[in-house]
Design a protein around this motif. Structure first.
Motif, PDB file in Angstrom:
ATOM      1  N   THR A   1      15.690  37.502 -25.245  1.00  0.00           N
ATOM      2  CA  THR A   1      15.334  38.857 -24.835  1.00  0.00           C
ATOM      3  C   THR A   1      13.845  39.129 -24.990  1.00  0.00           C
ATOM      4  O   THR A   1      13.349  40.154 -24.522  1.00  0.00           O
ATOM      5  N   ALA A   2      13.117  38.231 -25.640  1.00  0.00           N
ATOM      6  CA  ALA A   2      11.676  38.410 -25.819  1.00  0.00           C
ATOM      7  C   ALA A   2      10.882  37.995 -24.590  1.00  0.00           C
ATOM      8  O   ALA A   2       9.667  38.156 -24.561  1.00  0.00           O
ATOM      9  N   TYR A   3      11.559  37.476 -23.565  1.00  0.00           N
ATOM     10  CA  TYR A   3      10.885  36.946 -22.382  1.00  0.00           C
ATOM     11  C   TYR A   3      11.208  37.773 -21.147  1.00  0.00           C
ATOM     12  O   TYR A   3      12.303  38.330 -21.027  1.00  0.00           O
ATOM     13  N   ASN A   4      10.266  37.814 -20.225  1.00  0.00           N
ATOM     14  CA  ASN A   4      10.597  38.273 -18.889  1.00  0.00           C
ATOM     15  C   ASN A   4      11.664  37.333 -18.338  1.00  0.00           C
ATOM     16  O   ASN A   4      11.486  36.111 -18.350  1.00  0.00           O
ATOM     17  N   PRO A   5      12.800  37.859 -17.869  1.00  0.00           N
ATOM     18  CA  PRO A   5      13.904  36.981 -17.451  1.00  0.00           C
ATOM     19  C   PRO A   5      13.504  35.951 -16.400  1.00  0.00           C
ATOM     20  O   PRO A   5      14.003  34.822 -16.415  1.00  0.00           O
ATOM     21  N   TYR A   6      12.595  36.326 -15.503  1.00  0.00           N
ATOM     22  CA  TYR A   6      12.227  35.391 -14.449  1.00  0.00           C
ATOM     23  C   TYR A   6      11.460  34.196 -14.985  1.00  0.00           C
ATOM     24  O   TYR A   6      11.577  33.087 -14.466  1.00  0.00           O
TER      25      TYR A   6
ATOM     26  N   VAL B   1      -1.520  30.090 -22.293  1.00  0.00           N
ATOM     27  CA  VAL B   1      -0.972  31.253 -21.599  1.00  0.00           C
ATOM     28  C   VAL B   1       0.500  31.337 -21.977  1.00  0.00           C
ATOM     29  O   VAL B   1       1.318  30.554 -21.485  1.00  0.00           O
ATOM     30  N   PRO B   2       0.875  32.250 -22.879  1.00  0.00           N
ATOM     31  CA  PRO B   2       2.251  32.308 -23.371  1.00  0.00           C
ATOM     32  C   PRO B   2       3.182  32.995 -22.376  1.00  0.00           C
ATOM     33  O   PRO B   2       2.731  33.587 -21.394  1.00  0.00           O
ATOM     34  N   SER B   3       4.480  32.923 -22.660  1.00  0.00           N
ATOM     35  CA  SER B   3       5.460  33.574 -21.797  1.00  0.00           C
ATOM     36  C   SER B   3       6.239  34.676 -22.510  1.00  0.00           C
ATOM     37  O   SER B   3       6.864  35.499 -21.849  1.00  0.00           O
ATOM     38  N   ARG B   4       6.224  34.683 -23.830  1.00  0.00           N
ATOM     39  CA  ARG B   4       6.870  35.778 -24.553  1.00  0.00           C
ATOM     40  C   ARG B   4       6.140  37.089 -24.238  1.00  0.00           C
ATOM     41  O   ARG B   4       4.909  37.152 -24.260  1.00  0.00           O
ATOM     42  N   THR B   5       6.895  38.133 -23.994  1.00  0.00           N
ATOM     43  CA  THR B   5       6.294  39.416 -23.656  1.00  0.00           C
ATOM     44  C   THR B   5       5.428  39.952 -24.787  1.00  0.00           C
ATOM     45  O   THR B   5       4.328  40.482 -24.543  1.00  0.00           O
ATOM     46  N   ASP B   6       5.886  39.800 -26.038  1.00  0.00           N
ATOM     47  CA  ASP B   6       5.079  40.309 -27.149  1.00  0.00           C
ATOM     48  C   ASP B   6       3.765  39.557 -27.267  1.00  0.00           C
ATOM     49  O   ASP B   6       2.724  40.142 -27.605  1.00  0.00           O
ATOM     50  N   ALA B   7       3.763  38.266 -26.958  1.00  0.00           N
ATOM     51  CA  ALA B   7       2.515  37.498 -27.002  1.00  0.00           C
ATOM     52  C   ALA B   7       1.600  37.867 -25.833  1.00  0.00           C
ATOM     53  O   ALA B   7       0.377  37.957 -25.992  1.00  0.00           O
TER      54      ALA B   7
ATOM     55  N   PHE C   1      10.373  21.124 -32.351  1.00  0.00           N
ATOM     56  CA  PHE C   1       9.062  21.552 -31.875  1.00  0.00           C
ATOM     57  C   PHE C   1       9.203  22.734 -30.931  1.00  0.00           C
ATOM     58  O   PHE C   1       8.442  23.716 -31.023  1.00  0.00           O
ATOM     59  N   MET C   2      10.161  22.664 -30.011  1.00  0.00           N
ATOM     60  CA  MET C   2      10.320  23.735 -29.032  1.00  0.00           C
ATOM     61  C   MET C   2      10.733  25.042 -29.704  1.00  0.00           C
ATOM     62  O   MET C   2      10.245  26.119 -29.345  1.00  0.00           O
ATOM     63  N   LYS C   3      11.625  24.951 -30.690  1.00  0.00           N
ATOM     64  CA  LYS C   3      12.009  26.155 -31.434  1.00  0.00           C
ATOM     65  C   LYS C   3      10.784  26.742 -32.136  1.00  0.00           C
ATOM     66  O   LYS C   3      10.567  27.962 -32.107  1.00  0.00           O
ATOM     67  N   TRP C   4      10.000  25.893 -32.758  1.00  0.00           N
ATOM     68  CA  TRP C   4       8.779  26.336 -33.441  1.00  0.00           C
ATOM     69  C   TRP C   4       7.800  26.959 -32.447  1.00  0.00           C
ATOM     70  O   TRP C   4       7.253  28.044 -32.687  1.00  0.00           O
ATOM     71  N   PHE C   5       7.565  26.296 -31.331  1.00  0.00           N
ATOM     72  CA  PHE C   5       6.560  26.719 -30.366  1.00  0.00           C
ATOM     73  C   PHE C   5       6.880  28.087 -29.781  1.00  0.00           C
ATOM     74  O   PHE C   5       5.972  28.867 -29.473  1.00  0.00           O
ATOM     75  N   GLU C   6       8.162  28.395 -29.618  1.00  0.00           N
ATOM     76  CA  GLU C   6       8.551  29.647 -28.980  1.00  0.00           C
ATOM     77  C   GLU C   6       8.614  30.824 -29.956  1.00  0.00           C
ATOM     78  O   GLU C   6       8.929  31.943 -29.541  1.00  0.00           O
ATOM     79  N   ARG C   7       8.317  30.606 -31.226  1.00  0.00           N
ATOM     80  CA  ARG C   7       8.275  31.707 -32.177  1.00  0.00           C
ATOM     81  C   ARG C   7       7.156  32.679 -31.819  1.00  0.00           C
ATOM     82  O   ARG C   7       6.114  32.277 -31.288  1.00  0.00           O
ATOM     83  N   ALA C   8       7.343  33.966 -32.139  1.00  0.00           N
ATOM     84  CA  ALA C   8       6.352  34.979 -31.774  1.00  0.00           C
ATOM     85  C   ALA C   8       4.994  34.693 -32.396  1.00  0.00           C
ATOM     86  O   ALA C   8       3.955  34.795 -31.723  1.00  0.00           O
ATOM     87  N   ASP C   9       4.968  34.325 -33.678  1.00  0.00           N
ATOM     88  CA  ASP C   9       3.688  34.095 -34.329  1.00  0.00           C
ATOM     89  C   ASP C   9       2.959  32.889 -33.753  1.00  0.00           C
ATOM     90  O   ASP C   9       1.734  32.896 -33.594  1.00  0.00           O
ATOM     91  N   VAL C  10       3.717  31.852 -33.399  1.00  0.00           N
ATOM     92  CA  VAL C  10       3.113  30.649 -32.829  1.00  0.00           C
ATOM     93  C   VAL C  10       2.601  30.916 -31.416  1.00  0.00           C
ATOM     94  O   VAL C  10       1.518  30.451 -31.033  1.00  0.00           O
ATOM     95  N   GLN C  11       3.366  31.680 -30.648  1.00  0.00           N
ATOM     96  CA  GLN C  11       2.932  32.002 -29.288  1.00  0.00           C
ATOM     97  C   GLN C  11       1.622  32.797 -29.302  1.00  0.00           C
ATOM     98  O   GLN C  11       0.762  32.604 -28.444  1.00  0.00           O
TER      99      GLN C  11
END
Length: 477
Positions: free
Chosen positions: A151-156, A392-398, A373-383
């Motif tokens: 839910t932290a990402y734009n669905p597209y 260029v991150p993909s999480r909306t909060d980042a 690694f992928m789980k780590w990379f997609e964390r909000a703080d890491v992004q």
């Protein structure tokens, strides 16, 4: 999106294979059969990754990526070895690179041999279908449900960098499988000379063309426009697709797999006419095979009024060592502006970027490390840290964070462009489709074909490819 060949680092052929195994992961990857490419479009043969990360090895391990040679590849390796090692000091990240022209084949030749010297393949969004239907990458659906805050990402963006079959643009099918996670987002930015055309960027495509025409007339030796025209990678194709989109055209009817009569309808023909007869005359002589590096060079040398380029490849424009526009970053920014693409009949922009995908043929311990690694990379703080490091991150909060928005003058352009994105055809036939389009658009831009003939040839040849595959459905648009 694919990118051009760059000089610099070369591919590193091979790595030590680590035999420490996590039994569950080994089981799920070895029992799955690989496809032969003759699927019906609905059956995917990718082996499933486990929902939970298996026990990680304590032995020294090299986690290998494969990408093409360009600055983000070096940035990723530097960033990961600085940050990931804080949690996994026994793990070393190696981003092996190849020239862009060899990127697809470097991955899929190894996939075909069912043996890879990389653990994580960085795939273009359009490569996913080919990899999935041939069983080359892991199905991450269960892993994502348990480990990623979707839910932290734009669905597209989740759909574009991981889902197959693809959803309609801007939508994600939550019941569809995911085979990758975002690594690097991207789109085009309009780069304009504030000192030549004014601080306010053109708001429509027609206004942009008019401003470029006036700027070229008023500044001898400076071309009005600079954009991708090359017959290679997806250069000329993305340029036409972008113009097609803003003038209200469609690349195909994905549901019915129809291209002929859709791409070359009235809107498509108008877009090709604008590109060849209005935009091309405003480009520099000899620019018929330009791609990213050549466009950047024209901007940096003060030879273009308005240019279009991928955001992730634009950082060097602010480097005084590479520019004649100023001796400091501030002086360069006094002359250069970065804006979202102008709209016309629509406001569509091209989706670029790519995701991370786990090789089905990697050793079990490396697959486990890749998932971690992928789980780590997609964390909000890491992004957010990745954004600050130039990613260029993909999480909306980042994307909305100061770490990203303040890291570069074009970062807000990306954040504002996400809701406007449209991708190409995300189907296993992608490589053949894009080659047809590149060849013909490039021919039209260089006067070897009339614009209408080129577009009609694209539509007929691409339709033949789709018809011969006997698949049903489609996606990506």
């Amino acid at each position: 999106m694919r990118y051009p060949k760059r000089t610099g680092r070369t591919s590193v052929p091979g790595r030590k294979v680590h035999l420490a195994a996590a039994a569950m992961l080994l089981l799920v990857t070895t029992v799955a059969a690989c496809g032969d490419g003759k699927d019906d479009g609905a059956k995917a043969s990718a082996p499933k990754a486990p929902a939970t990360i298996p026990e990680l090895t304590k032995d020294p391990l090299t986690l290998s990526f494969i990408w093409f040679d360009w600055p983000p590849a070096q940035a990723l390796e530097t960033f990961a070895n600085a940050e990931y090692k804080k949690e996994r000091p026994n793990a070393t990240i190696k981003v092996n690179t190849v020239p862009n022209a060899n990127w697809h084949d470097a991955m899929f030749t190894q996939f075909a041999a069912r043996k890879t010297d990389f653990d994580i393949a960085i795939l273009d969004s359009q490569h996913i279908g080919e990899a999935v239907t041939n069983g080359n990458i892991l199905d991450l659906t269960d892993f994502v449900k348990n480990n990623i805050e979707v839910t932290a990402y734009n669905p597209y963006l989740l759909a574009a960098y991981g889902q197959f079959p693809q959803a309609e643009t801007g939508k994600r099918d939550e019941n569809a499988s995911l085979y990758g996670l975002p690594l690097l987002g991207d789109t085009w930015t309009m780069i304009y000379r504030k000192d030549l055309i004014g601080d306010k960027p053109p708001q429509t495509w027609d206004q942009m063309i008019s401003a470029a025409e006036k700027c070229q007339a008023d500044n001898p030796g400076v071309s009005g426009l600079a954009f991708h025209q090359a017959n290679g990678s997806d250069a000329a194709a993305v340029t036409y697709n972008t113009v097609n989109g803003v003038y209200g055209g469609n690349l195909w009817d994905a549901k019915n797999r129809k291209i002929d009569g859709v791409l070359n309808d009235a809107a498509g023909q108008e877009a090709m006419d604008v590109l060849v007869n209005k935009m091309k005359p405003l480009t520099a002589k000899g620019s018929g095979n330009w791609f990213i590096d050549e466009v950047n060079a024209a901007v940096a040398q003060g030879k273009a009024c308005i240019a279009f380029n991928w955001i992730a490849a634009s950082g060097g424009l602010l480097d005084p060592k590479q520019s004649t526009l100023g001796t400091t970053r501030e002086q360069i920014l006094d002359k250069l502006g970065f804006a979202t693409l102008p709209s016309q009949k629509t406001n569509l922009v091209p989706l670029g970027g790519m995701g991370m995908h786990v090789s089905a043929y990697s050793a079990a311990a490396n697959q486990a490390e890749a998932l971690n690694f992928m789980k780590w990379f997609e964390r909000a703080d890491v992004q957010k840290k990745w954004a600050a490091a130039g990613g260029v991150p993909s999480r909306t909060d980042a994307l909305q964070s100061p770490e990203f928005l303040n890291a570069g003058p074009f970062n807000k352009v990306y954040a504002d462009s996400v809701p406007r994105m449209r991708d190409m055809w995300n189907v296993p036939e992608y490589a053949r489709l894009v080659d047809i389009e590149n060849t013909n658009v490039n021919a039209a831009l260089n006067g070897a074909k009339k614009p209408k003939d080129a577009l009609d040839d694209i539509a007929k040849e691409q339709q033949s490819v789709l018809d011969s595959s006997n698949r049903k459905g489609g996606g990506g648009l």
